[in-house]
Structure formats: structure tokens, C-alpha cells
Design an enzyme around this catalytic site. Structure first.
Site, PDB file in Angstrom:
ATOM      1  N   TYR A   1      -1.389  -0.763  10.891  1.00  0.00           N
ATOM      2  CA  TYR A   1      -1.475  -1.145   9.479  1.00  0.00           C
ATOM      3  C   TYR A   1      -0.223  -0.677   8.734  1.00  0.00           C
ATOM      4  CZ  TYR A   1      -3.243  -1.427   4.652  1.00  0.00           C
ATOM      5  OH  TYR A   1      -3.388  -1.713   3.313  1.00  0.00           O
TER       6      TYR A   1
ATOM      7  N   SER B   1       0.868  -1.181   0.000  1.00  0.00           N
ATOM      8  CA  SER B   1       0.000   0.000   0.000  1.00  0.00           C
ATOM      9  C   SER B   1       0.901   1.226   0.000  1.00  0.00           C
ATOM     10  CB  SER B   1      -0.841   0.000   1.288  1.00  0.00           C
ATOM     11  OG  SER B   1      -1.457   1.256   1.483  1.00  0.00           O
TER      12      SER B   1
ATOM     13  N   LYS C   1       2.650  -3.045   6.889  1.00  0.00           N
ATOM     14  CA  LYS C   1       3.005  -2.890   5.476  1.00  0.00           C
ATOM     15  C   LYS C   1       4.463  -2.424   5.330  1.00  0.00           C
ATOM     16  CE  LYS C   1      -0.969  -3.994   3.417  1.00  0.00           C
ATOM     17  NZ  LYS C   1      -1.130  -5.219   2.613  1.00  0.00           N
TER      18      LYS C   1
HETATM   19  N1  LIG Z   1      -8.922  -1.195  -0.333  1.00  0.00           N
HETATM   20  C1  LIG Z   1      -7.916  -0.322  -0.232  1.00  0.00           C
HETATM   21  O1  LIG Z   1      -8.144   0.914  -0.153  1.00  0.00           O
HETATM   22  C2  LIG Z   1      -6.484  -0.787  -0.278  1.00  0.00           C
HETATM   23  C3  LIG Z   1      -5.478   0.157  -0.543  1.00  0.00           C
HETATM   24  C4  LIG Z   1      -4.135  -0.252  -0.591  1.00  0.00           C
HETATM   25  C5  LIG Z   1      -3.824  -1.581  -0.362  1.00  0.00           C
HETATM   26  N2  LIG Z   1      -4.819  -2.492  -0.092  1.00  0.00           N
HETATM   27  C6  LIG Z   1      -4.409  -3.880   0.132  1.00  0.00           C
HETATM   28  O2  LIG Z   1      -5.048  -4.686  -0.844  1.00  0.00           O
HETATM   29  C7  LIG Z   1      -5.194  -6.018  -0.348  1.00  0.00           C
HETATM   30  C8  LIG Z   1      -6.613  -6.515  -0.641  1.00  0.00           C
HETATM   31  O3  LIG Z   1      -7.534  -5.687   0.020  1.00  0.00           O
HETATM   32  P1  LIG Z   1      -9.005  -5.358  -0.556  1.00  0.00           P
HETATM   33  O4  LIG Z   1      -9.145  -3.879  -0.510  1.00  0.00           O
HETATM   34  O5  LIG Z   1      -9.291  -6.069  -1.813  1.00  0.00           O
HETATM   35  O6  LIG Z   1      -9.900  -5.906   0.675  1.00  0.00           O
HETATM   36  P2  LIG Z   1     -10.963  -7.085   0.837  1.00  0.00           P
HETATM   37  O7  LIG Z   1     -12.041  -6.970  -0.195  1.00  0.00           O
HETATM   38  O8  LIG Z   1     -11.357  -7.020   2.281  1.00  0.00           O
HETATM   39  O9  LIG Z   1     -10.121  -8.416   0.555  1.00  0.00           O
HETATM   40  C9  LIG Z   1      -9.232  -8.938   1.502  1.00  0.00           C
HETATM   41  C10 LIG Z   1      -9.118 -10.428   1.306  1.00  0.00           C
HETATM   42  O10 LIG Z   1      -8.167 -10.947   2.262  1.00  0.00           O
HETATM   43  C11 LIG Z   1      -8.738 -12.083   2.889  1.00  0.00           C
HETATM   44  N3  LIG Z   1      -8.216 -12.286   4.238  1.00  0.00           N
HETATM   45  C12 LIG Z   1      -8.285 -11.430   5.297  1.00  0.00           C
HETATM   46  N4  LIG Z   1      -7.719 -11.973   6.380  1.00  0.00           N
HETATM   47  C13 LIG Z   1      -7.264 -13.195   6.006  1.00  0.00           C
HETATM   48  C14 LIG Z   1      -6.617 -14.245   6.688  1.00  0.00           C
HETATM   49  N5  LIG Z   1      -6.321 -14.163   7.996  1.00  0.00           N
HETATM   50  N6  LIG Z   1      -6.307 -15.378   6.000  1.00  0.00           N
HETATM   51  C15 LIG Z   1      -6.627 -15.483   4.688  1.00  0.00           C
HETATM   52  N7  LIG Z   1      -7.266 -14.533   3.983  1.00  0.00           N
HETATM   53  C16 LIG Z   1      -7.595 -13.405   4.640  1.00  0.00           C
HETATM   54  C17 LIG Z   1     -10.233 -11.787   2.908  1.00  0.00           C
HETATM   55  O11 LIG Z   1     -10.951 -12.981   3.122  1.00  0.00           O
HETATM   56  P3  LIG Z   1     -12.433 -12.972   3.793  1.00  0.00           P
HETATM   57  O12 LIG Z   1     -13.351 -12.479   2.723  1.00  0.00           O
HETATM   58  O13 LIG Z   1     -12.652 -14.374   4.195  1.00  0.00           O
HETATM   59  O14 LIG Z   1     -12.362 -12.036   4.981  1.00  0.00           O
HETATM   60  C18 LIG Z   1     -10.429 -11.184   1.526  1.00  0.00           C
HETATM   61  O15 LIG Z   1     -10.552 -12.195   0.566  1.00  0.00           O
HETATM   62  C19 LIG Z   1      -4.824  -5.958   1.150  1.00  0.00           C
HETATM   63  O16 LIG Z   1      -3.532  -6.473   1.329  1.00  0.00           O
HETATM   64  C20 LIG Z   1      -4.865  -4.465   1.467  1.00  0.00           C
HETATM   65  O17 LIG Z   1      -3.984  -4.132   2.525  1.00  0.00           O
HETATM   66  C21 LIG Z   1      -6.147  -2.127  -0.054  1.00  0.00           C
END
Ligand SMILES: NC(=O)c1ccc[n+]([C@@H]2O[C@H](COP(=O)([O-])OP(=O)(O)OC[C@H]3O[C@@H](n4cnc5c(N)ncnc54)[C@H](OP(=O)(O)O)[C@@H]3O)[C@@H](O)[C@H]2O)c1
Length: 276
Positions: free
Chosen positions: A143, A130, A147
Site C-alpha cells: 500500500y 495518504s 501511494k
Molecule cells: N480510510 C482511511 O483510513 C484512509 C486514510 C488515508 C487515505 N485513504 C485513501 O482514501 C481513498 C478512499 O478510501 P475510503 O477510506 O473512503 O475507502 P472506501 O470507503 O473503501 O472507498 C473506496 C472506494 O474506491 C472504490 N474502488 C475500489 N477499488 C476500485 C476499482 N478497482 N475500481 C473502481 N473503484 C474502486 C470502492 O468501490 P466499491 O465500493 O465498489 O468497492 C469505493 O467506492 C483511498 O484512495 C484510500 O487509499 C483512506
């Protein structure tokens, strides 16, 4: 033979978009989930159960991929959780540790299990970090710490991995909308505000900064997935890949500010009430 890619956290958001895009692009894709996904099933994507905090689950997931598909060409570490620990004094050690447990140790455990197979194919190790893994975000201390840890680990690993034929990249999005990321946070802003004591004014100011424009430069999961696919196919991928011009400018400000003074000037504005 198709290349085999393992994408973690594919039940929603960036992971789901990446798993579907990789399948469309001709990869044999294995998507990790903790619950069923109708979209993955409809697209015929192979899935495997993965709980990042469970060492047996981590080992079984990688072993299962290699057993079913014979190889592993790329791991996309995408699974992660949002911040649930507002600031130092308002956090418990358990919430701080859990953040590191999932976003750092879980990611590293899976990378460790995958590495021998990536070495065998001259593969790719990608991790969704991120911009908050480069610039510390107020009220997101744990967080950002997790990261930053991922960024430091992968940066240090990159030349060593390259020496055995594995390329390491960090994917750095800014805000990404239409994911379950924010919804999955256990942080309750209303309760937090009521309990924030000496941090109340700063937290209120931060909340209005977020409401007033923090989603500037926001992307969709599909846009981020496109960058991930491009990085997977890049013959000479960068260590750090920002997913938008906005994200690139955001991290560049930090990387050209060795003392951290400019960074603090900016982030202090985010937590300063408008009237002061
Ligand atoms: N959204 C943002 O603004 C943003 C910005 C920068 C970076 N990111 C990064 O992008 C990545 C994906 O995030 P997203 O925004 O797509 O969020 P998301 O829709 O919440 O997806 C996160 C995924 O991670 C899985 N997960 C969470 N905890 C886990 C665990 N203990 N073991 C295995 N799987 C687990 C979740 O599974 P469940 O559905 O079962 O909970 C879900 O499939 C993350 O690494 C996040 O830090 C996000």
C-alpha cells in the site's frame, strides 16, 4: 455554467462525502461507482460505472462525462483499496501487483484519459494519497509503495501540467473512520498471525500499536471532503495538502529526516514487543 467534477470511488467513505459536498457547493458532479448507491441517487448525483483496472471502463467513463456535460474541470482520484499484502515473505506476487494495479496504474490511467479535457478547461487534478504515501507503514508495504508511486508521479507531473494550465494536488489524510476501507481489505489478521512464522512477534506488536492509538488524529469522511473542496476552490493550491494538523505533523517528521534514521526509530518501536 457549473464546473464539472469527476469523483472516483464514491459508493462510500471519502468519495461519497466528496461527491455530496461538491454537489452542495454547486459543482456538476459525476461520481464513479461499481454498484448502485442510494445516497447518490437521493442527492441526484450523476453516476458512471468505473472499474479502474479495466482500460475500456476508464476511457468510457471520461468520454461519458464529457459527452453528457460538455467539459471536465476537475478529477478527484479517490478510489483505492486497502493493503492486502502483509509483508514481503507473506505476500504473493499477485497480491503485490494488484495493489499497484488499482492504487497506482488505475489512478494514472484515469488521469491520462482526463488530461486533455482538464487542459481544455485549465482544470484540477487531485489525488487522494495518504500519509502512508510519505512515510512507509510497517505491514503495509505494498500500500505504501503504491501511494509513494502516486506521490512521485504526481510530484514529477505537477510542473509539466502547470505549464499547460492544470494544477496537480495530492491529498494526504491520516486515519479516516467510517469508511469501507478496512472492511474491504482481504487481509485476515487472525489467519495472518497464525501463519506469520518469524514475523509473529513483530506483527503482534504492530497489532497492539494499531489497537492502542493508531487512530489518533482520525477524521471523518466529511472532514476530509471539506479539505478536498477547499483545495478545488483554492486559486493557488499546494502540491501536498494534509487534511489535518495531525497528518501535517506526521509527514513533517519524515520530510525533515533526510537519512531516515528518525523514521526507522519510530517505526521499529511499532513492531517491537513491549517487553523487549
Ligand atoms: N480510510 C482511511 O483510513 C484512509 C486514510 C488515508 C487515505 N485513504 C485513501 O482514501 C481513498 C478512499 O478510501 P475510503 O477510506 O473512503 O475507502 P472506501 O470507503 O473503501 O472507498 C473506496 C472506494 O474506491 C472504490 N474502488 C475500489 N477499488 C476500485 C476499482 N478497482 N475500481 C473502481 N473503484 C474502486 C470502492 O468501490 P466499491 O465500493 O465498489 O468497492 C469505493 O467506492 C483511498 O484512495 C484510500 O487509499 C483512506
Amino acid at each position: 455554467m457549473n464546473k464539472v467534477v469527476l469523483v472516483t470511488g464514491a459508493s462510500s467513505g471519502i468519495g461519497l462525502a466528496t461527491a455530496l459536498a461538491a454537489t452542495d457547493a454547486g459543482y456538476t458532479t459525476v461520481a464513479t461507482v461499481r454498484r448502485g448507491s442510494a445516497e447518490l441517487a437521493a442527492a441526484g448525483v450523476d453516476t458512471c460505472r468505473l472499474e479502474l483496472t479495466d482500460p475500456d471502463s476508464v476511457e468510457a467513463c471520461v468520454a461519458g462525462v464529457v459527452e453528457r456535460h460538455g467539459r471536465l474541470d476537475a478529477l478527484v482520484n479517490n478510489a483505492g483499496i486497502a493493503n492486502s499484502s502483509p509483508t514481503l515473505e507473506l505476500s504473493t506476487m499477485d497480491t503485490l501487483r494488484h495493489q499497484l494495479e488499482v492504487n497506482f496504474f488505475g489512478t494514472i490511467a484515469l488521469s491520462r484519459a482526463a488530461m486533455p479535457h482538464l487542459r481544455a478547461t485549465g482544470g484540477r487534478l487531485l489525488t487522494v494519497s495518504s500519509v502512508r504515501g510519505v512515510r512507509g507503514q510497517p505491514f503495509n508495504e505494498a500500500y505504501s509503495a503504491a501511494k509513494f508511486a502516486v506521490e512521485g508521479f504526481m510530484e514529477a507531473l505537477a510542473p509539466v501540467a502547470a505549464a499547460v494550465g492544470v494544477r496537480v494536488s495530492l491529498i494526504e489524510p491520516a486515519a479516516v473512520l467510517d469508511t469501507r476501507f478496512i472492511a474491504s481489505s482481504t487481509l485476515d489478521p487472525a489467519r495472518l498471525l497464525a501463519e506469520s512464522g518469524p514475523y509473529e512477534a513483530a506483527f503482534r506488536a504492530y497489532r497492539s500499536w494499531v489497537a492502542g492509538g493508531a487512530v489518533e488524529g482520525a477524521q471523518t469522511p466529511d472532514e476530509v471532503a471539506k479539505v478536498i473542496l477547499h483545495t478545488l476552490a483554492d486559486a493557488d493550491p499546494a502540491l501536498r495538502v494534509q487534511t489535518s494538523e495531525y497528518a501535517r505533523a506526521y509527514v513533517a517528521e519524515k520530510l525533515t529526516d533526510p537519512t531516515g534514521r528518525d523514521q526507522l526509530t519510530t517505526t521499529r518501536e511499532w513492531v517491537t514487543p513491549a517487553s523487549s
